[in-house]
Structures are given as C-alpha cells and as structure tokens.
Design a protein around this motif. Structure first.
Motif, mmCIF file in Angstrom:
data_model
loop_
_atom_site.group_PDB
_atom_site.id
_atom_site.type_symbol
_atom_site.label_atom_id
_atom_site.label_comp_id
_atom_site.label_asym_id
_atom_site.label_seq_id
_atom_site.Cartn_x
_atom_site.Cartn_y
_atom_site.Cartn_z
ATOM 1 N N ILE A 66 -4.908 3.676 -2.199
ATOM 2 C CA ILE A 66 -4.232 3.696 -0.889
ATOM 3 C C ILE A 66 -4.850 4.777 0.003
ATOM 4 C CG2 ILE A 66 -2.027 4.088 0.321
ATOM 5 C CD1 ILE A 66 -1.850 1.542 -1.266
ATOM 6 N N GLU A 67 -5.127 5.932 -0.578
ATOM 7 C CA GLU A 67 -5.748 7.014 0.216
ATOM 8 C C GLU A 67 -7.084 6.565 0.799
ATOM 9 O OE1 GLU A 67 -5.978 10.553 -2.273
ATOM 10 O OE2 GLU A 67 -3.793 10.352 -2.526
ATOM 11 N N TRP A 68 -7.859 5.879 -0.018
ATOM 12 C CA TRP A 68 -9.162 5.381 0.445
ATOM 13 C C TRP A 68 -8.951 4.324 1.530
ATOM 14 C CZ3 TRP A 68 -11.423 0.595 0.720
ATOM 15 C CH2 TRP A 68 -12.794 0.560 0.922
ATOM 16 N N PHE A 69 -8.048 3.427 1.267
ATOM 17 C CA PHE A 69 -7.806 2.285 2.153
ATOM 18 C C PHE A 69 -7.294 2.739 3.517
ATOM 19 C CE2 PHE A 69 -4.940 -1.391 3.256
ATOM 20 C CZ PHE A 69 -5.962 -2.280 3.532
ATOM 21 N N ALA A 70 -6.451 3.774 3.516
ATOM 22 C CA ALA A 70 -5.844 4.270 4.759
ATOM 23 C C ALA A 70 -6.914 4.722 5.756
ATOM 24 C CB ALA A 70 -4.896 5.423 4.447
ATOM 25 N N ASP A 71 -8.052 5.187 5.238
ATOM 26 C CA ASP A 71 -9.117 5.678 6.117
ATOM 27 C C ASP A 71 -10.062 4.580 6.577
ATOM 28 O OD1 ASP A 71 -8.304 8.256 6.188
ATOM 29 O OD2 ASP A 71 -9.527 8.909 4.474
ATOM 30 N N THR A 72 -9.773 3.345 6.243
ATOM 31 C CA THR A 72 -10.652 2.238 6.641
ATOM 32 C C THR A 72 -9.943 1.390 7.698
ATOM 33 O OG1 THR A 72 -9.800 0.545 5.136
ATOM 34 C CG2 THR A 72 -11.402 2.099 4.220
ATOM 35 N N ASP A 73 -10.703 0.443 8.270
ATOM 36 C CA ASP A 73 -10.047 -0.510 9.180
ATOM 37 C C ASP A 73 -9.974 -1.892 8.531
ATOM 38 O OD1 ASP A 73 -12.661 -1.240 9.228
ATOM 39 O OD2 ASP A 73 -12.947 -0.993 11.385
ATOM 40 N N ILE A 74 -10.030 -1.936 7.210
ATOM 41 C CA ILE A 74 -9.930 -3.230 6.510
ATOM 42 C C ILE A 74 -8.503 -3.764 6.707
ATOM 43 C CG2 ILE A 74 -10.058 -4.367 4.252
ATOM 44 C CD1 ILE A 74 -12.081 -2.202 3.418
ATOM 45 N N PRO A 75 -8.368 -4.982 7.244
ATOM 46 C CA PRO A 75 -7.025 -5.443 7.626
ATOM 47 C C PRO A 75 -6.162 -6.016 6.503
ATOM 48 C CG PRO A 75 -8.697 -7.004 8.369
ATOM 49 C CD PRO A 75 -9.437 -5.869 7.728
ATOM 50 N N THR A 76 -6.765 -6.372 5.362
ATOM 51 C CA THR A 76 -5.997 -7.138 4.369
ATOM 52 C C THR A 76 -6.181 -6.613 2.948
ATOM 53 O OG1 THR A 76 -6.210 -9.127 5.712
ATOM 54 C CG2 THR A 76 -5.717 -9.472 3.393
ATOM 55 N N VAL A 77 -5.069 -6.538 2.217
ATOM 56 C CA VAL A 77 -5.104 -6.263 0.770
ATOM 57 C C VAL A 77 -4.652 -7.520 0.056
ATOM 58 C CG1 VAL A 77 -4.218 -4.888 -1.131
ATOM 59 C CG2 VAL A 77 -4.435 -3.870 1.097
ATOM 60 N N ASP A 78 -5.431 -7.937 -0.926
ATOM 61 C CA ASP A 78 -5.168 -9.174 -1.653
ATOM 62 C C ASP A 78 -4.922 -8.783 -3.116
ATOM 63 O OD1 ASP A 78 -5.522 -11.568 -3.041
ATOM 64 O OD2 ASP A 78 -7.133 -12.272 -1.738
ATOM 65 N N LEU A 79 -3.691 -8.963 -3.582
ATOM 66 C CA LEU A 79 -3.339 -8.511 -4.932
ATOM 67 C C LEU A 79 -3.428 -9.665 -5.929
ATOM 68 C CD1 LEU A 79 -0.248 -6.321 -3.995
ATOM 69 C CD2 LEU A 79 -2.555 -5.532 -4.562
ATOM 70 N N THR A 80 -4.142 -9.404 -7.014
ATOM 71 C CA THR A 80 -4.304 -10.450 -8.018
ATOM 72 C C THR A 80 -4.218 -9.846 -9.414
ATOM 73 O OG1 THR A 80 -5.695 -12.355 -8.597
ATOM 74 C CG2 THR A 80 -6.863 -10.353 -7.989
ATOM 75 N N GLY A 81 -4.319 -10.700 -10.448
ATOM 76 C CA GLY A 81 -4.189 -10.223 -11.823
ATOM 77 C C GLY A 81 -4.893 -11.193 -12.760
ATOM 78 N N GLY A 82 -4.283 -11.411 -13.872
ATOM 79 C CA GLY A 82 -2.952 -11.422 -14.362
ATOM 80 C C GLY A 82 -1.907 -11.920 -13.369
ATOM 81 N N ALA A 83 -0.676 -11.622 -13.748
ATOM 82 C CA ALA A 83 0.419 -11.799 -12.803
ATOM 83 C C ALA A 83 0.605 -10.412 -12.192
ATOM 84 C CB ALA A 83 1.682 -12.262 -13.499
#
Ligand code: SF4
Ligand code: SF4
Length: 318
Positions: free
Chosen positions: A59-76
């Motif tokens: 999250i700390e890394w992501f907060a400093d970017t302008d990437i608009p989307t997080v896609d969560l996958t697994g597993g479940a």
C-alpha cells in the motif's frame, strides 16, 4: 530461445511493457475449491498467505503511484485474514482507486464470509467471478460437486445488492473451456450466458470474459495425464495471432506475489519467473515511472494468451 520468443522474432514483433495501469496482487494460494483447471494449484491446504506487513509495504508503494486499479486474486483472495483490511486501505487513498476482486462465488456463501458481498457493495468493489458454464454438469465437472448451485445462489445474492444492475457495482463473469480447446467467440457466448442465466435463474451480469486455459499448473498435469499436452500446445501454436500482442495483460499489469515479489503476469508468477535485475525484485524495489519498454519474460505458455482471439484478465483481446 523458447518457441514463443522465436515466433515473436520471426514476425519482428517486440513484446515490451507500456505504462502500468493495474496492480494485480495474488494474495496467496489458499482456496475453498480445488478446480481441475487451476493454474495456481490452489486449495484448502495451501499455506501461502500474504501477511499484514507485506500488505502495508504494498500500500505504501502503491500510494505513491498513479496506478488507478488494484486487482486482487488468489487462490480465493477473500480467505486471507487481512483481505478486508487491504481493500479498506486502498479505498482510503487519495485519490481513491478502483478495486477488483476475482471471486470464485462459492466463498460468498461459506461460514464466516456471508457478509462479504455486502462489504463489496459498500466499498464499490468490482466483482469478476468464475463461471465456466451456465450448465450444472460442466461447472461441477471442472470445479467440484455442488459448485454450480453455490455459484447461482451467490450471483443471486450479488444481484440483490445491485451488482450487475447499478453501474457503480459491475459484475463480470469469466468463462474458460472445460477441456483442451479454445473458447468460442466471446460475444456469442456472452449472449448465451445472458439468455440462459436470466431465463432459468433471473440472474443479470455485465460482461462475460472468455479466457483460454494455459498449459501450466493443474491444467498441465491434467493434459499430461490424459495424453493431450502436445496436442494442446500444437493447437495454441497454430492459432498464434500477432494482433493480440498489443493487448496482452503483461504490457500494462504488474503482478505481485504473496511475499511482494514481482512478475510480468500471474502465469509467470506460478512458474516462478520473478523479475531479476541482478537480484530478485520485490514491489518496493520498482520505480513505476521506469517500466516503459521493459522486456517481458516469456515462455511457451504465452501461446495460451495469443491463440485465436487472445486471452487476458479482461477476456478476449481482439
Ligand atoms: S481455479 Fe480459482 S477457485 Fe478454482 S482452485 Fe484455483 S483459485 Fe480456487
Ligand atoms: S503468459 Fe501471457 S500475460 Fe504472461 S507474459 Fe506470457 S503472454 Fe504475457
């Protein structure tokens, strides 16, 4: 040079990254199902799970970017203890970011997860749900007994919350073939799904994404076991379509594993093809502004993404 890289070279095609638009995080291999086609080899006994410490670093890394989307996958992905924490932290970022959950549907009805659909709606999480067929027989054959009924009940639950109806609550389904063949044309199949699911179960959804099965993980073991691996590889190779290259998900997606390690895509992740710039790369080592034109690591499994109409996390490419 692998056969895929050779095909690219023969066509003078270069496969390089563009600007990252999606951070796809595979939070672990734990799953309530053990599907035949699973490329992750996921299941209820897997112990690989992302910790809160790793989530915080991401999250700390992501907060400093302008990437608009997080896609969560697994597993479940829903089964890791800090799943909701992850989403809440992403949603609190300024500017706010879009969250996708790749859901096997049945998890939404399991004990301890029954309020999850509501949590998704409250946080406007986009749901992309696996549904390999609109017939019980095919779904149960691929995913296990009773999975079809569970999936239908979960879709009805999502519809009751506005999913697939309210534009803020998108609900997309994912189809993948139940055997060693390529998907039918996406639009035709989507029309069939919409008609059958509405007629028999009053279910609505937005888009159907058709995905090819890549010959890795449990699906490769199944092909090997049934003596179909060479034949399937040949099918993929013969269906190589250069027009799919620009739309491959590895061009705009950064794939992260449960320890924070980085790959070009979730398939490479399952094959252990971690980025290595002299030493193994973790997300917090990456400068997102310096990824343009980075070469993508390929293998023969890549023919699964470039066959026919192509295959990506967003379905057919062309
Ligand atoms: S395909 Fe999806 S639902 Fe099935 S075992 Fe693998 S991760 Fe779980
Ligand atoms: S498997 Fe598909 S998405 Fe991954 S690197 Fe190969 S072509 Fe790209």
């Amino acid at each position: 040079m692998n056969r895929f890289a050779k095909s690219l070279a023969e066509g003078s095609i270069s496969l390089r990254r563009a600007r990252p638009e999606i951070l796809q995080v595979n939070v672990g291999k734990l799953c309530n199902l053990t599907c035949v086609h699973c490329h992750v080899n996921a299941g209820p006994k897997r112990k690989e799970i992302m910790t809160r410490e790793t989530i915080d670093r991401i999250i700390e890394w992501f907060a400093d970017t302008d990437i608009p989307t997080v896609d969560l996958t697994g597993g479940a992905p829903e089964m890791i203890p800090d799943f909701r924490y992850f989403i809440q932290r992403v949603k609190r970022l300024q500017p706010s970011r879009h969250v996708i959950d790749r859901c096997n549907l049945t998890i939404l009805l399991e004990e301890g997860y029954r309020d999850l659909a509501e949590f998704f709606a409250d946080n406007q999480v986009e749901v992309i749900a696996s549904m390999p067929c609109y017939s019980a027989e095919n779904v149960n054959a691929q995913r296990g007994d009773g999975v079809f009924d569970g999936s239908i009940a979960a879709l009805q639950l999502l519809n009751s919350l506005g999913y697939g109806i309210d534009p803020a609550l998108p609900l997309h389904l994912v189809y993948n073939p139940v055997g060693a063949f390529l998907p039918s044309p996406q639009e035709e199949l989507e029309a069939d799904y919409k008609r059958e699911l509405a007629k028999h179960f009053s279910i609505v959804f937005n888009r159907l994404y058709t995905l090819s099965n890549l010959p890795i993980g449990r699906f490769a073991a199944y092909l090997r076991h049934s003596n179909q691996l060479d034949e399937y590889m040949q099918l993929l190779i013969e269906a190589f379509n250069p027009a799919t290259i620009d739309g491959l998900m590895c061009r705009n997606t950064i794939s992260v594993g449960w320890r924070g390690e980085v790959y070009d895509c979730d398939f490479n992740q399952q094959l252990g093809m971690q980025w290595n710039d002299g030493r193994p790369v973790f997300l917090w080592d990456v400068n997102p502004d310096c990824l343009d034109s980075r070469e993508i690591m390929t293998g023969e499994h890549c023919f699964g993404c470039t066959a026919g109409a192509g295959s990506s996390c967003g379905g057919a490419i062309v």
